[in-house]
Design a protein around this motif. Sequence first.
Motif, short mmCIF file in Angstrom:
data_model
loop_
_atom_site.label_atom_id
_atom_site.label_comp_id
_atom_site.label_asym_id
_atom_site.label_seq_id
_atom_site.Cartn_x
_atom_site.Cartn_y
_atom_site.Cartn_z
N TYR A 34 0.73 -1.23 0.05
CA TYR A 34 -0.06 0.20 0.01
C TYR A 34 0.82 1.24 -0.03
N ASN A 35 1.98 1.09 0.65
CA ASN A 35 3.25 2.32 0.81
C ASN A 35 3.92 2.36 -0.16
N GLY A 36 4.01 1.09 -1.10
CA GLY A 36 5.06 0.98 -2.07
C GLY A 36 4.90 1.96 -3.40
N GLY A 37 6.02 2.04 -4.05
CA GLY A 37 6.00 2.74 -5.33
C GLY A 37 4.87 2.56 -6.28
N PHE A 38 4.65 1.33 -6.45
CA PHE A 38 3.42 1.57 -7.65
C PHE A 38 2.24 1.94 -7.12
N ILE A 39 1.85 1.63 -5.98
CA ILE A 39 0.43 2.24 -5.42
C ILE A 39 0.70 3.54 -5.49
N THR A 40 1.73 4.34 -4.76
CA THR A 40 1.91 5.64 -4.82
C THR A 40 1.72 6.42 -6.18
N TRP A 41 2.40 5.82 -7.03
CA TRP A 41 2.46 6.61 -8.34
C TRP A 41 1.15 6.30 -8.97
N PHE A 42 0.51 5.21 -8.80
CA PHE A 42 -0.78 4.64 -9.51
C PHE A 42 -1.97 5.92 -8.77
N ASN A 43 -1.82 6.08 -7.63
CA ASN A 43 -2.81 7.17 -6.93
C ASN A 43 -2.52 8.51 -7.49
N ARG A 44 -1.36 8.79 -7.63
CA ARG A 44 -0.85 9.95 -8.18
C ARG A 44 -1.19 10.30 -9.71
N ILE A 45 -1.22 9.41 -10.50
CA ILE A 45 -1.57 9.31 -11.86
C ILE A 45 -3.10 9.44 -12.17
N THR A 46 -3.59 8.61 -11.15
CA THR A 46 -5.28 8.79 -11.26
C THR A 46 -5.77 10.20 -10.74
N ASN A 47 -5.08 10.59 -9.80
CA ASN A 47 -5.38 12.13 -9.21
C ASN A 47 -5.18 13.13 -10.50
N MET A 48 -4.13 12.82 -11.10
CA MET A 48 -3.66 13.89 -12.09
C MET A 48 -4.67 13.58 -13.25
N ILE A 49 -5.13 12.41 -13.74
CA ILE A 49 -6.25 12.28 -14.59
C ILE A 49 -7.54 12.86 -14.08
N PHE A 50 -7.59 12.93 -12.79
CA PHE A 50 -9.05 13.41 -12.49
C PHE A 50 -8.90 14.92 -12.61
N ILE A 51 -8.09 15.52 -12.06
CA ILE A 51 -7.97 17.01 -12.13
C ILE A 51 -7.81 17.80 -13.75
N SER A 52 -7.18 16.59 -14.55
CA SER A 52 -7.29 17.35 -15.97
C SER A 52 -8.73 17.22 -16.44
N ILE A 53 -9.52 16.36 -15.96
CA ILE A 53 -10.97 16.29 -16.30
C ILE A 53 -11.58 17.37 -15.61
N LEU A 54 -11.27 17.72 -14.58
CA LEU A 54 -12.07 18.76 -13.88
C LEU A 54 -11.76 20.19 -14.62
N TRP A 55 -10.24 20.23 -15.07
CA TRP A 55 -9.95 21.61 -15.78
C TRP A 55 -10.54 21.70 -16.89
N VAL A 56 -10.79 20.67 -17.49
CA VAL A 56 -11.52 20.66 -19.13
C VAL A 56 -12.83 21.03 -18.77
N ILE A 57 -13.79 20.41 -17.85
CA ILE A 57 -14.97 20.64 -17.66
C ILE A 57 -15.23 22.15 -17.20
#
Length: 225
Positions: free
Chosen positions: A6-29
């Motif tokens: 849960y605290n490993g590199g993969f999960i950390t970066w996966f969460n960060r990437i999904t958050n960046m996708i989320f705010i990109s969508i919010l920005w477009v809207i």
Amino acid sequence: MRFFDYNGGFITWFNRITNMIFISILWVICCIPIVTAGASTAALYYTIQKNIKNDRGNTGAVFWEGLKQNFKQSFLADLILLAVAGIFYADMTMAQSFSSALAMLFRFLILLVCVYAFWIFAYIARFDCKLGTYLKNTAFMMFRHLSVTVSIALLGIGSVVLIWTMKFLILILPSVTVLVMSILTERVFRRYMSEEDKAMEDERNRDYRDEYIGKRRDMKNKKQQ
């Protein structure tokens, strides 16, 4: 494997990437009404700086916080910039019929307005002052730090071209581009901050990161029990 913890590199970066996708969508809207594009860009920069880079707060909540907090100044700046860009666009349209060189000049001026807009909205996201001060300070920084300004222009053009050719990139590229741009602009902004302000900001970010790491560690321990 620890990499997939849960605290490993993969999960950390996966969460960060999904958050960046989320705010990109919010920005477009939030950019759909063109007059709110500035406020949306300021909110995106605010979220990149506060949440993505420094793990402060919930991603969606931070974006709306930035949008609300910076809306008035961003909206006013957006109206001014849209008016100037509109004048240049009208001049460019007229110039195309009799002078390609003059039309190219107006294209360059429109690009300059776009780059200036990013400087302004980034500054609005980071500092609190009057609109006139925003316009004056960012104009000074834009021309004082030309290498950063040119880099921002190239990154912006590259992102537009990539999104134009591969439409799905609009889901992630806005936040990635602003993240890279913020690395450049933050170096400039910090040059004009007092040592006391920089120390306070660094300490605040460390406290948030330590709290974030502590919460993740507690959640992991609960799951293992």
